[in-house]
Design a protein around this motif. Structure first.
Motif, mmCIF file in Angstrom:
data_model
loop_
_atom_site.group_PDB
_atom_site.id
_atom_site.type_symbol
_atom_site.label_atom_id
_atom_site.label_comp_id
_atom_site.label_asym_id
_atom_site.label_seq_id
_atom_site.Cartn_x
_atom_site.Cartn_y
_atom_site.Cartn_z
ATOM 1 N N GLY A 159 -6.591 -15.346 -19.166
ATOM 2 C CA GLY A 159 -5.090 -15.550 -18.595
ATOM 3 C C GLY A 159 -4.600 -15.980 -17.561
ATOM 4 N N ASP A 160 -3.628 -15.686 -17.072
ATOM 5 C CA ASP A 160 -3.339 -15.815 -15.495
ATOM 6 C C ASP A 160 -4.142 -14.353 -14.200
ATOM 7 O OD1 ASP A 160 -2.755 -17.238 -13.226
ATOM 8 O OD2 ASP A 160 -0.607 -16.036 -13.819
ATOM 9 N N PHE A 161 -5.087 -14.493 -14.685
ATOM 10 C CA PHE A 161 -5.756 -13.690 -13.812
ATOM 11 C C PHE A 161 -6.040 -13.312 -12.134
ATOM 12 C CE2 PHE A 161 -9.677 -11.419 -12.300
ATOM 13 C CZ PHE A 161 -9.803 -10.442 -12.693
ATOM 14 N N LYS A 162 -6.065 -14.372 -12.015
ATOM 15 C CA LYS A 162 -5.996 -14.891 -10.346
ATOM 16 C C LYS A 162 -4.907 -14.158 -9.589
ATOM 17 C CE LYS A 162 -9.707 -18.240 -10.437
ATOM 18 N NZ LYS A 162 -9.983 -19.423 -9.809
ATOM 19 N N ASN A 163 -4.517 -14.534 -10.753
ATOM 20 C CA ASN A 163 -2.736 -14.276 -9.855
ATOM 21 C C ASN A 163 -2.205 -12.638 -10.267
ATOM 22 O OD1 ASN A 163 -2.431 -16.522 -8.736
ATOM 23 N ND2 ASN A 163 -1.547 -17.651 -10.162
ATOM 24 N N GLU A 164 -2.420 -12.325 -10.977
ATOM 25 C CA GLU A 164 -1.977 -10.842 -12.171
ATOM 26 C C GLU A 164 -2.772 -9.937 -11.114
ATOM 27 O OE1 GLU A 164 -1.557 -10.155 -15.629
ATOM 28 O OE2 GLU A 164 -0.734 -12.830 -16.597
ATOM 29 N N PHE A 165 -4.490 -10.319 -11.052
ATOM 30 C CA PHE A 165 -5.032 -9.182 -10.242
ATOM 31 C C PHE A 165 -4.222 -9.056 -9.247
ATOM 32 C CE2 PHE A 165 -9.074 -7.738 -8.170
ATOM 33 C CZ PHE A 165 -9.043 -6.851 -9.317
ATOM 34 N N ILE A 166 -4.292 -9.960 -8.350
ATOM 35 C CA ILE A 166 -3.865 -9.996 -6.688
ATOM 36 C C ILE A 166 -3.271 -9.472 -6.504
ATOM 37 C CG2 ILE A 166 -3.319 -11.411 -4.366
ATOM 38 C CD1 ILE A 166 -5.475 -13.745 -5.471
ATOM 39 N N GLU A 167 -1.927 -9.240 -7.807
ATOM 40 C CA GLU A 167 -0.596 -8.527 -7.781
ATOM 41 C C GLU A 167 -0.669 -7.004 -7.893
ATOM 42 O OE1 GLU A 167 3.567 -8.039 -6.949
ATOM 43 O OE2 GLU A 167 2.303 -9.628 -6.202
ATOM 44 N N ILE A 168 -1.421 -7.105 -8.386
ATOM 45 C CA ILE A 168 -1.224 -5.798 -8.899
ATOM 46 C C ILE A 168 -1.894 -4.536 -7.816
ATOM 47 C CG2 ILE A 168 -3.333 -5.581 -10.176
ATOM 48 C CD1 ILE A 168 -2.226 -3.554 -12.330
ATOM 49 N N GLN A 169 -3.386 -5.342 -7.417
ATOM 50 C CA GLN A 169 -3.594 -4.854 -6.165
ATOM 51 C C GLN A 169 -3.696 -4.843 -4.696
ATOM 52 O OE1 GLN A 169 -7.311 -3.553 -6.014
ATOM 53 N NE2 GLN A 169 -8.327 -4.182 -7.560
ATOM 54 N N THR A 170 -2.169 -6.041 -4.698
ATOM 55 C CA THR A 170 -1.783 -5.639 -3.701
ATOM 56 C C THR A 170 -0.508 -5.066 -3.674
ATOM 57 O OG1 THR A 170 -1.874 -8.404 -3.334
ATOM 58 C CG2 THR A 170 0.227 -6.792 -2.018
ATOM 59 N N CYS A 171 0.072 -4.813 -4.599
ATOM 60 C CA CYS A 171 1.029 -3.337 -5.013
ATOM 61 C C CYS A 171 0.256 -1.923 -4.861
ATOM 62 C CB CYS A 171 1.859 -3.624 -6.234
ATOM 63 S SG CYS A 171 3.251 -5.292 -6.520
ATOM 64 N N SER A 172 -0.855 -2.199 -5.258
ATOM 65 C CA SER A 172 -1.148 -0.801 -4.758
ATOM 66 C C SER A 172 -1.783 -0.758 -3.067
ATOM 67 C CB SER A 172 -2.845 -0.667 -5.414
ATOM 68 O OG SER A 172 -4.026 0.951 -5.304
ATOM 69 N N ALA A 173 -2.487 -1.779 -3.139
ATOM 70 C CA ALA A 173 -2.723 -1.681 -1.791
ATOM 71 C C ALA A 173 -1.326 -1.079 -0.728
ATOM 72 C CB ALA A 173 -3.471 -2.603 -1.004
ATOM 73 N N LEU A 174 -0.579 -1.631 -0.986
ATOM 74 C CA LEU A 174 0.799 -1.640 0.221
ATOM 75 C C LEU A 174 1.974 -0.333 -0.251
ATOM 76 C CD1 LEU A 174 2.624 -4.741 -0.695
ATOM 77 C CD2 LEU A 174 1.952 -4.641 1.436
ATOM 78 N N LYS A 175 1.344 0.339 -0.943
ATOM 79 C CA LYS A 175 1.537 1.813 -0.880
ATOM 80 C C LYS A 175 0.954 2.697 -0.558
ATOM 81 C CE LYS A 175 3.284 1.572 -6.250
ATOM 82 N NZ LYS A 175 3.573 1.346 -7.709
ATOM 83 N N LYS A 176 -0.250 2.935 0.014
ATOM 84 C CA LYS A 176 -0.925 3.857 0.474
ATOM 85 C C LYS A 176 -1.863 2.409 1.734
ATOM 86 C CE LYS A 176 -3.695 4.422 -3.951
ATOM 87 N NZ LYS A 176 -4.377 5.830 -4.151
ATOM 88 N N PRO A 177 -1.498 2.212 2.653
ATOM 89 C CA PRO A 177 -2.193 1.372 2.662
ATOM 90 C C PRO A 177 -2.898 1.696 3.665
ATOM 91 C CG PRO A 177 -0.070 1.374 4.497
ATOM 92 C CD PRO A 177 -0.061 2.100 3.001
ATOM 93 N N ASP A 178 -2.565 3.124 4.413
ATOM 94 C CA ASP A 178 -4.263 3.851 5.292
ATOM 95 C C ASP A 178 -5.354 3.847 4.630
ATOM 96 O OD1 ASP A 178 -1.994 3.988 7.138
ATOM 97 O OD2 ASP A 178 -1.733 6.148 7.633
ATOM 98 N N THR A 179 -5.306 4.106 3.191
ATOM 99 C CA THR A 179 -6.583 4.149 2.098
ATOM 100 C C THR A 179 -7.591 2.597 2.663
ATOM 101 O OG1 THR A 179 -5.394 3.557 0.098
ATOM 102 C CG2 THR A 179 -5.399 5.640 1.077
ATOM 103 N N THR A 180 -6.736 1.601 2.818
ATOM 104 C CA THR A 180 -7.542 0.662 2.633
ATOM 105 C C THR A 180 -7.921 0.150 3.905
ATOM 106 O OG1 THR A 180 -5.616 -1.520 3.840
ATOM 107 C CG2 THR A 180 -5.600 -0.986 1.428
ATOM 108 N N PHE A 181 -8.245 1.023 5.034
ATOM 109 C CA PHE A 181 -8.802 1.064 6.242
ATOM 110 C C PHE A 181 -10.271 0.436 5.502
ATOM 111 C CE2 PHE A 181 -10.668 2.934 9.662
ATOM 112 C CZ PHE A 181 -10.615 1.814 10.686
ATOM 113 N N GLY A 182 -11.426 0.296 6.195
ATOM 114 C CA GLY A 182 -12.279 -0.339 5.935
ATOM 115 C C GLY A 182 -12.882 -0.824 4.725
#
Length: 212
Positions: A159-182
């Motif tokens: 489907g529209d994997f590239k855009n949808e996957f980036i969106e769901i990953q971004t939403c998750s990362a923005l909820k807890k940015p401290d967990t993305t360090f490293g």
């Protein structure tokens, strides 16, 4: 679901079916299809390399590997990989799977975004990571024939994997940015907001309470 894709049989045990049902309840079609593709691509590579791996455990690891991205399994302080790993281990232990096997699946999921380490670990861990890499960023794409790739996509469309996957990953990362360090997960925040500055390891070291 298709019984087999390009020679790879989808596990059909009671645990495999219940795992798929649980994940289907919480993931949208894009994420679920991606998860099954990760299994198929990983299993293909395992067979190509003559590796001995537990197909059922690889399947569960692939199914659960992104479950930490959905609200039902999201926690405030853990990396999304750990959220998914915890869910998989709890699921397996509740079905009587011995702890070493449940821990193996936990490791496969927890390390699935880590580059440079999983390929040296047990096959289920290495193959989960390999399946993720080829499906998300195309690493190893040419190791599969066009026929193999086409059969996988026909059974579990992108489907529209590239855009949808980036969106769901971004939403998750923005909820807890401290967990993305490293981790690679910081890239999703930076993609959305180029002005966002991640913590710097050197700055953290200099700012410790130690005198030297």
């Amino acid at each position: 679901m298709a019984d087999a894709i390009s020679g790879i049989k989808i596990p059909d045990s009671k645990i495999a079916r219940e795992a798929a049902e649980l994940v289907r309840q919480h993931e949208n079609e894009m994420l679920f299809n991606h998860s099954v593709r990760v299994f198929v691509f990983g299993a293909m590579k395992g067979i190509r390399q003559n590796l001995k791996f537990d197909s059922e455990l690889l399947y569960v690891a692939a199914l659960f590997h992104d479950l930490g991205l959905v609200d039902a399994y999201h926690t405030e302080a853990k990396r999304f990989e750990v959220d998914g790993a915890d869910a998989a281990r709890e699921f397996l232990k509740s079905h009587g799977i011995p702890e070493p096997k449940a821990d193996l699946v936990w490791e496969a999921i927890a390390l699935h975004t880590t580059r440079g380490i999983p390929q040296y670990m047990r096959p289920e861990i290495a193959l989960t990571n390999a399946g993720v890499l080829v499906d998300v960023v195309g690493f190893g794409y040419d190791e599969y024939t066009p026929e193999q790739r086409d059969q996988v996509i026909a059974a579990f469309p992108r489907g529209d994997f590239k855009n949808e996957f980036i969106e769901i990953q971004t939403c998750s990362a923005l909820k807890k940015p401290d967990t993305t360090f490293g981790t690679v997960n910081f890239d999703y925040i930076e993609y959305r907001d180029p002005t966002f500055r991640k913590p710097n390891a050197c700055t953290l070291i200099h700012n410790t309470p130690w005198r030297s």
